[in-house]
Design a protein around this motif. Structure first.
Motif, PDB file in Angstrom:
ATOM      1  N   LEU A 203     -13.017  -1.310  -1.172  1.00  0.00           N
ATOM      2  CA  LEU A 203     -12.210  -0.148  -0.829  1.00  0.00           C
ATOM      3  C   LEU A 203     -12.812   1.102  -1.446  1.00  0.00           C
ATOM      4  CD1 LEU A 203      -9.734   0.995   0.530  1.00  0.00           C
ATOM      5  CD2 LEU A 203      -8.493   0.616  -1.575  1.00  0.00           C
ATOM      6  N   ALA A 204     -13.279   1.004  -2.681  1.00  0.00           N
ATOM      7  CA  ALA A 204     -13.886   2.157  -3.340  1.00  0.00           C
ATOM      8  C   ALA A 204     -15.110   2.619  -2.559  1.00  0.00           C
ATOM      9  CB  ALA A 204     -14.247   1.816  -4.782  1.00  0.00           C
ATOM     10  N   ALA A 205     -15.930   1.673  -2.110  1.00  0.00           N
ATOM     11  CA  ALA A 205     -17.115   2.040  -1.335  1.00  0.00           C
ATOM     12  C   ALA A 205     -16.723   2.680  -0.015  1.00  0.00           C
ATOM     13  CB  ALA A 205     -17.988   0.803  -1.101  1.00  0.00           C
ATOM     14  N   ALA A 206     -15.692   2.137   0.653  1.00  0.00           N
ATOM     15  CA  ALA A 206     -15.226   2.715   1.912  1.00  0.00           C
ATOM     16  C   ALA A 206     -14.685   4.119   1.703  1.00  0.00           C
ATOM     17  CB  ALA A 206     -14.158   1.831   2.547  1.00  0.00           C
ATOM     18  N   ALA A 207     -14.096   4.364   0.537  1.00  0.00           N
ATOM     19  CA  ALA A 207     -13.554   5.681   0.224  1.00  0.00           C
ATOM     20  C   ALA A 207     -14.622   6.594  -0.357  1.00  0.00           C
ATOM     21  CB  ALA A 207     -12.393   5.545  -0.757  1.00  0.00           C
ATOM     22  N   GLY A 208     -15.838   6.081  -0.543  1.00  0.00           N
ATOM     23  CA  GLY A 208     -16.923   6.902  -1.053  1.00  0.00           C
ATOM     24  C   GLY A 208     -16.951   7.017  -2.557  1.00  0.00           C
TER      25      GLY A 208
ATOM     26  N   PRO B  66      -1.024   1.389  -2.932  1.00  0.00           N
ATOM     27  CA  PRO B  66      -0.802   2.646  -3.651  1.00  0.00           C
ATOM     28  C   PRO B  66      -1.845   2.910  -4.738  1.00  0.00           C
ATOM     29  CG  PRO B  66       1.262   1.474  -3.381  1.00  0.00           C
ATOM     30  CD  PRO B  66       0.170   0.554  -2.907  1.00  0.00           C
ATOM     31  N   ASP B  67      -2.220   1.898  -5.500  1.00  0.00           N
ATOM     32  CA  ASP B  67      -3.198   2.092  -6.575  1.00  0.00           C
ATOM     33  C   ASP B  67      -4.574   2.490  -6.043  1.00  0.00           C
ATOM     34  OD1 ASP B  67      -1.329   1.536  -8.535  1.00  0.00           O
ATOM     35  OD2 ASP B  67      -1.838  -0.588  -8.626  1.00  0.00           O
ATOM     36  N   ASP B  68      -4.872   2.083  -4.805  1.00  0.00           N
ATOM     37  CA  ASP B  68      -6.165   2.398  -4.213  1.00  0.00           C
ATOM     38  C   ASP B  68      -6.303   3.880  -3.879  1.00  0.00           C
ATOM     39  OD1 ASP B  68      -6.923  -0.342  -4.236  1.00  0.00           O
ATOM     40  OD2 ASP B  68      -5.738  -0.646  -2.413  1.00  0.00           O
ATOM     41  N   LEU B  69      -5.188   4.586  -3.740  1.00  0.00           N
ATOM     42  CA  LEU B  69      -5.231   5.999  -3.358  1.00  0.00           C
ATOM     43  C   LEU B  69      -5.382   6.928  -4.554  1.00  0.00           C
ATOM     44  CD1 LEU B  69      -2.440   5.964  -0.626  1.00  0.00           C
ATOM     45  CD2 LEU B  69      -4.922   5.933  -0.289  1.00  0.00           C
ATOM     46  N   ARG B  70      -5.019   6.468  -5.728  1.00  0.00           N
ATOM     47  CA  ARG B  70      -5.090   7.327  -6.918  1.00  0.00           C
ATOM     48  C   ARG B  70      -6.531   7.722  -7.201  1.00  0.00           C
ATOM     49  NH1 ARG B  70      -0.863   3.897  -8.202  1.00  0.00           N
ATOM     50  NH2 ARG B  70       1.103   4.986  -8.512  1.00  0.00           N
ATOM     51  N   GLY B  71      -6.740   9.016  -7.437  1.00  0.00           N
ATOM     52  CA  GLY B  71      -8.064   9.530  -7.743  1.00  0.00           C
ATOM     53  C   GLY B  71      -8.859   9.974  -6.533  1.00  0.00           C
ATOM     54  N   LEU B  72      -8.326   9.734  -5.326  1.00  0.00           N
ATOM     55  CA  LEU B  72      -9.072  10.101  -4.124  1.00  0.00           C
ATOM     56  C   LEU B  72      -8.893  11.579  -3.786  1.00  0.00           C
ATOM     57  CD1 LEU B  72      -8.501   7.078  -1.720  1.00  0.00           C
ATOM     58  CD2 LEU B  72     -10.329   7.457  -3.369  1.00  0.00           C
ATOM     59  N   SER B  73      -9.901  12.151  -3.143  1.00  0.00           N
ATOM     60  CA  SER B  73      -9.860  13.535  -2.674  1.00  0.00           C
ATOM     61  C   SER B  73      -9.078  13.605  -1.359  1.00  0.00           C
ATOM     62  CB  SER B  73     -11.277  14.042  -2.436  1.00  0.00           C
ATOM     63  OG  SER B  73     -11.856  13.371  -1.327  1.00  0.00           O
ATOM     64  N   PRO B  74      -8.665  14.802  -0.959  1.00  0.00           N
ATOM     65  CA  PRO B  74      -7.986  14.933   0.346  1.00  0.00           C
ATOM     66  C   PRO B  74      -8.832  14.395   1.507  1.00  0.00           C
ATOM     67  CG  PRO B  74      -7.659  16.921  -0.942  1.00  0.00           C
ATOM     68  CD  PRO B  74      -8.650  16.072  -1.697  1.00  0.00           C
TER      69      PRO B  74
ATOM     70  N   THR C  31       9.299  -2.816  -3.156  1.00  0.00           N
ATOM     71  CA  THR C  31       8.408  -3.868  -3.636  1.00  0.00           C
ATOM     72  C   THR C  31       6.967  -3.480  -3.315  1.00  0.00           C
ATOM     73  OG1 THR C  31       8.432  -5.088  -1.549  1.00  0.00           O
ATOM     74  CG2 THR C  31      10.152  -5.653  -3.161  1.00  0.00           C
ATOM     75  N   GLU C  32       6.041  -4.082  -4.004  1.00  0.00           N
ATOM     76  CA  GLU C  32       4.618  -3.811  -3.743  1.00  0.00           C
ATOM     77  C   GLU C  32       4.272  -4.178  -2.301  1.00  0.00           C
ATOM     78  OE1 GLU C  32       0.732  -2.504  -4.544  1.00  0.00           O
ATOM     79  OE2 GLU C  32       2.596  -2.193  -5.634  1.00  0.00           O
ATOM     80  N   LYS C  33       4.801  -5.275  -1.819  1.00  0.00           N
ATOM     81  CA  LYS C  33       4.552  -5.716  -0.441  1.00  0.00           C
ATOM     82  C   LYS C  33       5.065  -4.672   0.556  1.00  0.00           C
ATOM     83  CE  LYS C  33       5.314  -9.591   2.682  1.00  0.00           C
ATOM     84  NZ  LYS C  33       5.896 -10.920   2.845  1.00  0.00           N
ATOM     85  N   ALA C  34       6.253  -4.122   0.313  1.00  0.00           N
ATOM     86  CA  ALA C  34       6.824  -3.106   1.204  1.00  0.00           C
ATOM     87  C   ALA C  34       6.008  -1.816   1.158  1.00  0.00           C
ATOM     88  CB  ALA C  34       8.280  -2.828   0.835  1.00  0.00           C
ATOM     89  N   ARG C  35       5.516  -1.431  -0.027  1.00  0.00           N
ATOM     90  CA  ARG C  35       4.698  -0.218  -0.142  1.00  0.00           C
ATOM     91  C   ARG C  35       3.375  -0.384   0.613  1.00  0.00           C
ATOM     92  NH1 ARG C  35       7.485  -0.239  -5.111  1.00  0.00           N
ATOM     93  NH2 ARG C  35       5.957  -1.559  -6.147  1.00  0.00           N
ATOM     94  N   LYS C  36       2.745  -1.552   0.498  1.00  0.00           N
ATOM     95  CA  LYS C  36       1.510  -1.803   1.243  1.00  0.00           C
ATOM     96  C   LYS C  36       1.776  -1.815   2.746  1.00  0.00           C
ATOM     97  CE  LYS C  36      -1.408  -4.140  -2.090  1.00  0.00           C
ATOM     98  NZ  LYS C  36      -2.215  -5.324  -2.378  1.00  0.00           N
TER      99      LYS C  36
END
Length: 152
Positions: A6-11, A66-74, A131-136
């Motif tokens: 995911l990090a690589a896909a997000a650059g 949700p954790d995958d989005l933290r730190g990402l640029s617009p 729940t984490e499942k619902a957020r994903k």
């Protein structure tokens, strides 16, 4: 939870943004030493071959949590989730809101002092369940809505 794919896909790599690099020139084509009698027939049209190549080149991005989005640029968020339905300035934050029929997600961007770029610092996802499942599932619905031109 760090997901290298995911990090690589997000650059990103190890928390740092990857910068685009110029692609090397392709190698020259090899001479065709086969005679026309040895050539294999090609099935399908040129368009089919182009679509097959495009399918092979399309990156596969795993589910986003949700954790995958933290730190990402617009720009990275837009690449993963598409455009928000609204943007609000709530100094010192910029808030992007996404909505589907069953949930909503607010992403709070703050200025990163080091890079001088906006980054997601926190997010709030609201739906029927907390729940984490619902957020994903909510983030998956948002991505699906944007793939379908805004229709979920």
């Amino acid at each position: 939870m760090y997901d290298p794919q995911l990090a690589a896909a997000a650059g990103m790599h190890n928390g740092s943004l990857l910068t685009p690099q110029e692609k090397p020139a392709p190698p020259p084509p090899k001479p065709d030493n086969t005679s026309s009698a040895q050539a294999q027939p090609v099935s399908g049209s040129r368009n089919d071959a182009g679509e097959s190549q495009q399918a092979l080149l399309t990156p596969v991005v795993p589910d986003v949590g949700p954790d995958d989005l933290r730190g990402l640029s617009p720009e990275r968020v837009r690449a993963l989730l598409g455009g928000p339905v609204s943007v609000a300035e709530e100094p010192p934050a910029t808030v992007w809101q996404y909505r589907t029929g069953s949930c909503a997600a607010d992403l709070f961007f703050y200025l990163d002092i080091t890079s001088q770029e906006l980054r997601v610092v926190t997010l709030a996802i609201r739906g029927a369940e907390d729940t984490e499942k619902a957020r994903k599932a909510c983030l998956a619905d948002i991505r699906a809505r944007n793939r379908n031109g805004g229709r979920s």
